[in-house]
Scaffold this motif. Sequence first.
Motif, PDB file in Angstrom:
ATOM      1  N   ALA B 128       0.760  -1.208  -0.029  1.00 10.43           N
ATOM      2  CA  ALA B 128      -0.219   0.163   0.173  1.00 10.43           C
ATOM      3  C   ALA B 128       0.736   1.095   0.125  1.00 10.43           C
ATOM      4  CB  ALA B 128      -0.795  -0.003   1.262  1.00 10.43           C
ATOM      5  N   MET B 129       0.168   2.437  -0.341  1.00  6.12           N
ATOM      6  CA  MET B 129       0.989   3.552  -0.146  1.00  6.12           C
ATOM      7  C   MET B 129       0.985   4.141   1.198  1.00  6.12           C
ATOM      8  SD  MET B 129      -0.614   5.448  -3.573  1.00  6.12           S
ATOM      9  CE  MET B 129       0.373   6.450  -3.770  1.00  6.12           C
ATOM     10  N   PRO B 130       2.161   4.812   1.423  1.00  8.03           N
ATOM     11  CA  PRO B 130       2.071   5.251   2.926  1.00  8.03           C
ATOM     12  C   PRO B 130       1.270   6.306   3.242  1.00  8.03           C
ATOM     13  CG  PRO B 130       4.287   5.729   1.793  1.00  8.03           C
ATOM     14  CD  PRO B 130       3.474   4.969   0.757  1.00  8.03           C
ATOM     15  N   THR B 131       0.928   6.384   4.409  1.00  4.96           N
ATOM     16  CA  THR B 131      -0.101   7.741   4.690  1.00  4.96           C
ATOM     17  C   THR B 131       0.531   8.676   5.627  1.00  4.96           C
ATOM     18  OG1 THR B 131      -1.473   5.985   5.086  1.00  4.96           O
ATOM     19  CG2 THR B 131      -2.570   8.114   4.646  1.00  4.96           C
ATOM     20  N   THR B 132       1.086   8.182   6.838  1.00  5.71           N
ATOM     21  CA  THR B 132       1.539   9.120   7.763  1.00  5.71           C
ATOM     22  C   THR B 132       3.404   9.284   7.347  1.00  5.71           C
ATOM     23  OG1 THR B 132       2.449   7.239   9.179  1.00  5.71           O
ATOM     24  CG2 THR B 132       0.164   7.993   9.230  1.00  5.71           C
ATOM     25  N   ALA B 133       3.931  10.315   8.133  1.00  9.92           N
ATOM     26  CA  ALA B 133       5.208  10.673   8.292  1.00  9.92           C
ATOM     27  C   ALA B 133       5.813   9.272   8.500  1.00  9.92           C
ATOM     28  CB  ALA B 133       5.465  11.830   9.038  1.00  9.92           C
ATOM     29  N   ASP B 134       5.536   8.741   9.636  1.00 12.76           N
ATOM     30  CA  ASP B 134       6.519   7.552  10.116  1.00 12.76           C
ATOM     31  C   ASP B 134       6.453   6.428   9.142  1.00 12.76           C
ATOM     32  OD1 ASP B 134       7.082   8.877  12.302  1.00 12.76           O
ATOM     33  OD2 ASP B 134       5.404   7.737  13.611  1.00 12.76           O
ATOM     34  N   GLU B 135       5.237   6.042   8.408  1.00 10.30           N
ATOM     35  CA  GLU B 135       5.260   5.089   7.506  1.00 10.30           C
ATOM     36  C   GLU B 135       6.238   5.511   6.187  1.00 10.30           C
ATOM     37  OE1 GLU B 135       0.727   4.015   8.180  1.00 10.30           O
ATOM     38  OE2 GLU B 135       1.100   4.683   6.212  1.00 10.30           O
ATOM     39  N   ARG B 136       6.292   6.612   5.856  1.00  9.44           N
ATOM     40  CA  ARG B 136       7.136   7.155   4.798  1.00  9.44           C
ATOM     41  C   ARG B 136       8.670   6.947   5.078  1.00  9.44           C
ATOM     42  NH1 ARG B 136       2.603  10.111   3.592  1.00  9.44           N
ATOM     43  NH2 ARG B 136       2.387  10.990   1.661  1.00  9.44           N
ATOM     44  N   ILE B 137       8.994   7.386   6.376  1.00  7.58           N
ATOM     45  CA  ILE B 137      10.085   7.370   7.094  1.00  7.58           C
ATOM     46  C   ILE B 137      10.672   5.713   7.128  1.00  7.58           C
ATOM     47  CG2 ILE B 137      11.632   7.853   8.828  1.00  7.58           C
ATOM     48  CD1 ILE B 137      10.146  10.158   9.340  1.00  7.58           C
TER      49      ILE B 137
END
Lengths: 211, 267
Positions: B128-137
């Motif tokens: 899935a595509m990340p949503t939050t900053a933490d998921e992106r990091i």
Amino acid sequence: MDFTALSETIIKGNMDGAVKETQKALDAGSDPQQILDQGLIAAMDVVGEKFSQGTMFVPQMLRSAKTMQACVALLKPQFQAGTVSSKGKIIMGTVKGDLHDIGKNLVAMMLEGAGFTIVDLGVDVAPEAFVKAVADEAPQILGMSALLSTTMPSMKATIEALKQAGHRDKVKIMIGGAPVTSQFAKEIGADRYAPDAGSAVSEAKGVLAAG
Amino acid sequence: MIIVGEKINTSRKAIAEAVGKKDAAAIQAVARAQADAGAQYIDVNAGTFLEQEKVLLPWLVETVQEAVDAPLCLDSPAPEALKEAMAVHKGRPLINSISLEKDRYDALLPVVAENPCKVVALCMAQAAMPTTADERIAVGAELIEKLTSAGMALEDIFVDPLVQPVSVDVRMGPAVLAAIAGIAERFPGVGTICGLSNISFGLPARRLINRHFLGLALAHGLSAAICDPTDAELMSALAAVNMMLGRDEYCAEFIDAYEKGLFSKHA
């Protein structure tokens, strides 16, 4: 009964006002189906048109759709099971290899707002999964989305898979997504192309009107 | 700040026509205009040509580098097209992009690890595509770890935090900005890069949104942007922000750009 005030609140995305207007219509003894068709769906038709014309924007469309959903929740208990009329069933999904769901979700939301029943298969949907859903759900329309030029060939693969499974003639196919064009739709043998969520609604209505 | 000129992309009609006709002069004019406006990299994308991409991408590389003395950003997830393009590229290209999606990662890793290049690491996970900053990091961190284990230098990795439209969810603005800051803080030496236009999808006055987003992203540590360097208002905003972040000694670049008439006349 006149549903102009209700429609206005939906178009503006005024949730409290819309819920009040819906309750008022119910209290006045209006038929829930009429409230749905002439109040809510009629309003979302206006929203879709304005969106296609570029006079309404995505956040406003989202707000209107959420407002409508709150009103539908209020109407639901008033319908006896199975008595809500659906305009038709549409299967939707983002094609294999592609995880983008924003555009597909906007289209699904607007189609739902227009009175269609939506079966959303999500993202990264394999051709076989589309074929199975068409076989199981017998929809009038299959909608496919792709945001990447690299995943557009999955649309063609899905159409081929439908042909092989003998289901191609049972369903109309509508496609869209940023890199998709009407020319590409023609090339791969899709029936309809929709450049945005508003036109997806008018194309879907066109399919059903054509019978 | 590294500017990657985004205009040579076949999803734009004029470019698709020029590439279809192999009109080298038209492509070279767009390349030159971007280099003159300050682009350090010129992006080339022939993705809409699907099967022909592996022929057209190398053609674009040769055509652009005939006119402009700059490295290119090779914008494709297709290993074959990238290999052909890298074979004719002069200097070290920036490959855009690898991600954590398994098929894409496995196909592209040998391409980027075995050839001298820089790479954009897109914060897109398998499912899935990340949503939050933490998921992106988290996705960015995993990519950095894997790429460095495969032998890439930190300085050659540019993490793209995956910009998503604020029109759909207003939390997308803060999420991407915090991800840029988080990557910059946790991985000194690693670059961050993003396109600007996704942020403004679904809204009016998109160029206004894009250039303010660029300013905010710069303040959060963004090191490269994929954008239109011929947009005078964008470049004026960039010069002003860069100066205010203390990166323009004696405000020389800002004044220089003003004197060259690069700012829009209402600036």
